[in-house]
Motif scaffolding. Sequence first.
Motif, PDB file in Angstrom:
ATOM      1  N   ALA A  16       0.833  -1.216   0.000  1.00  0.00           N
ATOM      2  CA  ALA A  16       0.000   0.000   0.000  1.00  0.00           C
ATOM      3  C   ALA A  16       0.860   1.256   0.000  1.00  0.00           C
ATOM      4  CB  ALA A  16      -0.930  -0.020   1.219  1.00  0.00           C
ATOM      5  N   GLN A  71      -0.399   4.653  -0.845  1.00  0.00           N
ATOM      6  CA  GLN A  71      -1.356   5.284   0.086  1.00  0.00           C
ATOM      7  C   GLN A  71      -0.652   6.029   1.218  1.00  0.00           C
ATOM      8  OE1 GLN A  71      -4.459   2.553   1.535  1.00  0.00           O
ATOM      9  NE2 GLN A  71      -4.130   1.305  -0.275  1.00  0.00           N
ATOM     10  N   GLU A  84      -2.610  -0.853   6.707  1.00  0.00           N
ATOM     11  CA  GLU A  84      -3.643  -0.884   5.670  1.00  0.00           C
ATOM     12  C   GLU A  84      -4.155  -2.314   5.489  1.00  0.00           C
ATOM     13  OE1 GLU A  84      -0.584   0.292   5.261  1.00  0.00           O
ATOM     14  OE2 GLU A  84      -0.936   2.443   5.266  1.00  0.00           O
TER      15      GLU A  84
END
Length: 341
Positions: A273, A276, A338
Amino acid sequence: MSANVAVRPFLLKPQWMNGLSERLLVSHYVNNYGGALRRLNAIRARLAALDWERTPVFEINGLKWEELIAGGSVILHEIYFDSLGGHGDDPPTGLIEPPTGLTQALERDFGSISAWTAEFTAMAKALAGGSGWAILAWSERLGRLVNHWAADHAHNLPAAIPILAIDMYEHAYHLDFGAKAAAYVDQVMANLNWARIGARYRMAIGDEAGEDALFLPFGAPVDEEARISVEELSVALKHDDERRPILLDLCQPRDLPRRTDMLAGASMHAPAALSQWVEELPRDRPIAVYCICGFQVSGTAVTELRQRGYDARALAGGITAWHAIGGATVPLDTSTYEQAT
Ligand SMILES: [Fe+2]
């Protein structure tokens, strides 16, 4: 006073071994190897502060004896752990043969590989119930490879260079094998990393050429500037807020069950992730990225972060090496992690 002796990261992947458990190997590395390293550094600090003229001889004798034992233990444990493991993520198969140069030397000095193996493993198994090391070493004076046992960490053939060492102290096998030391020896033989043992032989005979890559943890950044040692991080974390590194704890979802703690102040993320969480990172602060052992999880992320212009470094040896130097941790906090979508 010279700097502390630095911890050596794992080259083996403790969760991908052939019949040796992660629990056994990590406990051995953190508690016994790390314990010897911490003891060695504490003894060296004590020695550096001694008044040699006034210190009683029994105190000098005691400290110099303990220094020799701790130093021997550190070095032999590093040779032992370096000698084990597969290639990349592949577990050891037990089928790999020594490289050509070492094969020829073993045949020259013992008659055949099987004759060497028979002597070496019998010597190791004979230490069952006792303590010590089974060592294969190159002796320049004798002009050959020799198998020798070591009754303690301070017992060797003078000037011979160990290229393979098997730990026969009970802590090396009891968790997995109980008192079955012979079964442990056979399993260690099925986990040997002959590429690295062969490289150690080439270095011992003065024939080294490009061996460094073999001793770099799999997936760790090749560029030294992209790595930070646990000792360097320990110092850097004492800096004031501006210079103190941001700590990122990266962990694959499948590895979360292997984790119980983290470095204080770290935030935990899923490596997949990255897009992000990357934008939250400051560009004006150093960033230290760690994973469990400092292989490709932190290595790959650091390469990507550096390409994006961040001052990121991968923690050599990961949180496992941090544990080995006795670094403080806090309970695992996955609130910033995440979840897979
Ligand atoms: Fe040990």
